[in-house]
Motif scaffolding. Structure first.
Motif, mmCIF file in Angstrom:
data_model
loop_
_atom_site.group_PDB
_atom_site.id
_atom_site.type_symbol
_atom_site.label_atom_id
_atom_site.label_comp_id
_atom_site.label_asym_id
_atom_site.label_seq_id
_atom_site.Cartn_x
_atom_site.Cartn_y
_atom_site.Cartn_z
ATOM 1 N N LYS A 139 -6.021 7.771 0.686
ATOM 2 C CA LYS A 139 -4.564 7.906 0.679
ATOM 3 C C LYS A 139 -3.897 6.608 0.245
ATOM 4 N N LEU A 140 -4.388 5.497 0.757
ATOM 5 C CA LEU A 140 -3.816 4.198 0.398
ATOM 6 C C LEU A 140 -4.055 3.885 -1.074
ATOM 7 N N GLN A 141 -5.228 4.174 -1.564
ATOM 8 C CA GLN A 141 -5.514 3.943 -2.981
ATOM 9 C C GLN A 141 -4.615 4.808 -3.861
ATOM 10 N N ALA A 142 -4.332 6.037 -3.426
ATOM 11 C CA ALA A 142 -3.434 6.910 -4.179
ATOM 12 C C ALA A 142 -2.015 6.350 -4.217
ATOM 13 N N GLU A 143 -1.689 5.510 -3.216
ATOM 14 C CA GLU A 143 -0.371 4.868 -3.171
ATOM 15 C C GLU A 143 -0.362 3.540 -3.931
ATOM 16 N N GLY A 144 -1.513 3.189 -4.522
ATOM 17 C CA GLY A 144 -1.584 1.993 -5.352
ATOM 18 C C GLY A 144 -2.190 0.768 -4.699
ATOM 19 N N VAL A 145 -2.697 0.909 -3.482
ATOM 20 C CA VAL A 145 -3.282 -0.233 -2.781
ATOM 21 C C VAL A 145 -4.657 -0.543 -3.371
ATOM 22 N N ARG A 146 -4.899 -1.816 -3.618
ATOM 23 C CA ARG A 146 -6.201 -2.256 -4.128
ATOM 24 C C ARG A 146 -7.003 -2.903 -2.997
ATOM 25 N N LEU A 201 -0.526 -10.838 5.931
ATOM 26 C CA LEU A 201 -1.032 -10.273 7.171
ATOM 27 C C LEU A 201 -2.542 -10.419 7.201
ATOM 28 N N ALA A 202 -3.082 -10.663 8.378
ATOM 29 C CA ALA A 202 -4.539 -10.768 8.528
ATOM 30 C C ALA A 202 -4.969 -10.031 9.787
ATOM 31 N N VAL A 203 -6.154 -9.407 9.717
ATOM 32 C CA VAL A 203 -6.671 -8.663 10.860
ATOM 33 C C VAL A 203 -8.156 -8.951 11.052
ATOM 34 N N VAL A 204 -8.575 -8.971 12.313
ATOM 35 C CA VAL A 204 -9.992 -8.918 12.679
ATOM 36 C C VAL A 204 -10.189 -7.682 13.539
ATOM 37 N N HIS A 205 -11.408 -7.129 13.484
ATOM 38 C CA HIS A 205 -11.621 -5.827 14.124
ATOM 39 C C HIS A 205 -13.067 -5.681 14.568
ATOM 40 N N HIS A 238 -14.783 -10.662 7.972
ATOM 41 C CA HIS A 238 -13.418 -10.714 8.484
ATOM 42 C C HIS A 238 -12.989 -12.179 8.568
ATOM 43 N N PRO A 239 -11.699 -12.457 8.611
ATOM 44 C CA PRO A 239 -10.543 -11.564 8.608
ATOM 45 C C PRO A 239 -10.281 -10.941 7.235
ATOM 46 N N HIS A 240 -9.565 -9.801 7.276
ATOM 47 C CA HIS A 240 -9.124 -9.147 6.051
ATOM 48 C C HIS A 240 -7.614 -9.304 5.903
ATOM 49 N N LEU A 241 -7.185 -9.470 4.663
ATOM 50 C CA LEU A 241 -5.776 -9.697 4.347
ATOM 51 C C LEU A 241 -5.208 -8.520 3.575
ATOM 52 N N HIS A 279 -3.995 -2.881 5.569
ATOM 53 C CA HIS A 279 -3.122 -2.256 4.576
ATOM 54 C C HIS A 279 -2.152 -1.273 5.224
ATOM 55 N N LEU A 280 -2.581 -0.620 6.295
ATOM 56 C CA LEU A 280 -1.659 0.244 7.031
ATOM 57 C C LEU A 280 -0.584 -0.571 7.734
ATOM 58 N N VAL A 281 -0.987 -1.677 8.347
ATOM 59 C CA VAL A 281 0.011 -2.553 8.985
ATOM 60 C C VAL A 281 1.029 -3.022 7.948
ATOM 61 N N ALA A 282 0.549 -3.398 6.762
ATOM 62 C CA ALA A 282 1.454 -3.831 5.693
ATOM 63 C C ALA A 282 2.398 -2.705 5.275
ATOM 64 N N LYS A 283 1.886 -1.493 5.227
ATOM 65 C CA LYS A 283 2.704 -0.340 4.841
ATOM 66 C C LYS A 283 3.861 -0.130 5.811
ATOM 67 N N TYR A 284 3.588 -0.333 7.098
ATOM 68 C CA TYR A 284 4.589 -0.063 8.132
ATOM 69 C C TYR A 284 5.381 -1.310 8.541
#
Length: 210
Positions: free
Chosen positions: A113-120, A96-100, A87-90, A132-137
């Motif tokens: 689901k995210l990959q089906a929407e084209g997220v790599r 956007l960056a997150v630590v968890h 981490h962090p992941h972007l 990637h969810l934060v980026a989506k929303y």
């Protein structure tokens, strides 16, 4: 066990975050990293496998300048100990960056689901689905995007998120994983253990679940 430390204020954040992570070394870890909001409204990261000294050595060559940053020490759960899994992941645009800390129990379904929407994806971790969810929303308000993301997550977490377009802000949340806020008149701190905050302030707030 993993460690989170964050800082936002008027001082250079790199040194403070590294010091904070050192206070959390006792928790055990196999990699570490830092994400910095820069004056140019971008997010830059440095991550290394191994001890925090490896991260410090990298930052001596490539220092990060800015006054808001989040850092992390990782103990591998999903994915082997590598720089990519640290981490962090972007998100894909590096905005956007997150630590968890914790485990996202439904990460595999979310990832599909995210990959089906084209997220790599760049890592093998459960954590990467969060950014990637934060980026989506994300529609310009980081708090709203994080709130919406949390509705999709099942499991335990303490997270800290920064956005390049919202300087000076760290959004944090927790569920069954420790997270503490420290504050002074001009600075805010975030850590997974109060011991990392006490040299800076005795004003602390323990975040409740949700």
């Amino acid at each position: 066990m993993c460690g989170i430390f964050g800082y936002s204020g008027n001082k250079q954040a790199q040194k403070l975050v590294i010091q904070g992570l050192r206070h959390l070394e006792y928790r055990g870890y196999d990699s570490s990293g830092i994400a910095m909001q820069t004056p140019a409204s971008t997010i830059l990261t440095e991550k290394t496998h191994g001890k925090i000294k490896n991260l410090e050595d990298t930052l001596k060559i490539h220092p990060l300048s800015g006054t808001t940053a989040i850092g992390h020490t990782r103990w591998a759960t999903h994915g082997i100990p590598t720089r990519e899994n640290a981490h962090p992941h972007l998100n894909e645009s590096d905005e956007l960056a997150v630590v968890h800390n914790g485990i996202i129990e439904n990460y595999f379904d979310l990832k599909k689901k995210l990959q089906a929407e084209g997220v790599r994806f760049r890592s093998e971790t459960d954590t990467e689905v969060i950014v990637h969810l934060v980026a989506k929303y994300y529609k310009g308000n980081l708090e709203n995007a994080v709130r919406r993301t949390l509705k999709d997550l099942k499991g335990t977490y303490a997270i800290a998120v920064i956005a390049s377009r919202e300087p000076g802000k760290i959004v944090a949340a927790k569920m069954d994983s420790p997270l503490v806020i420290g504050s002074t008149k001009e600075e805010s701190y975030l850590a997974s253990d109060i011991s990392a905050l006490l040299e800076h302030t005795n004003r602390v707030t323990f975040i409740e679940n949700g």
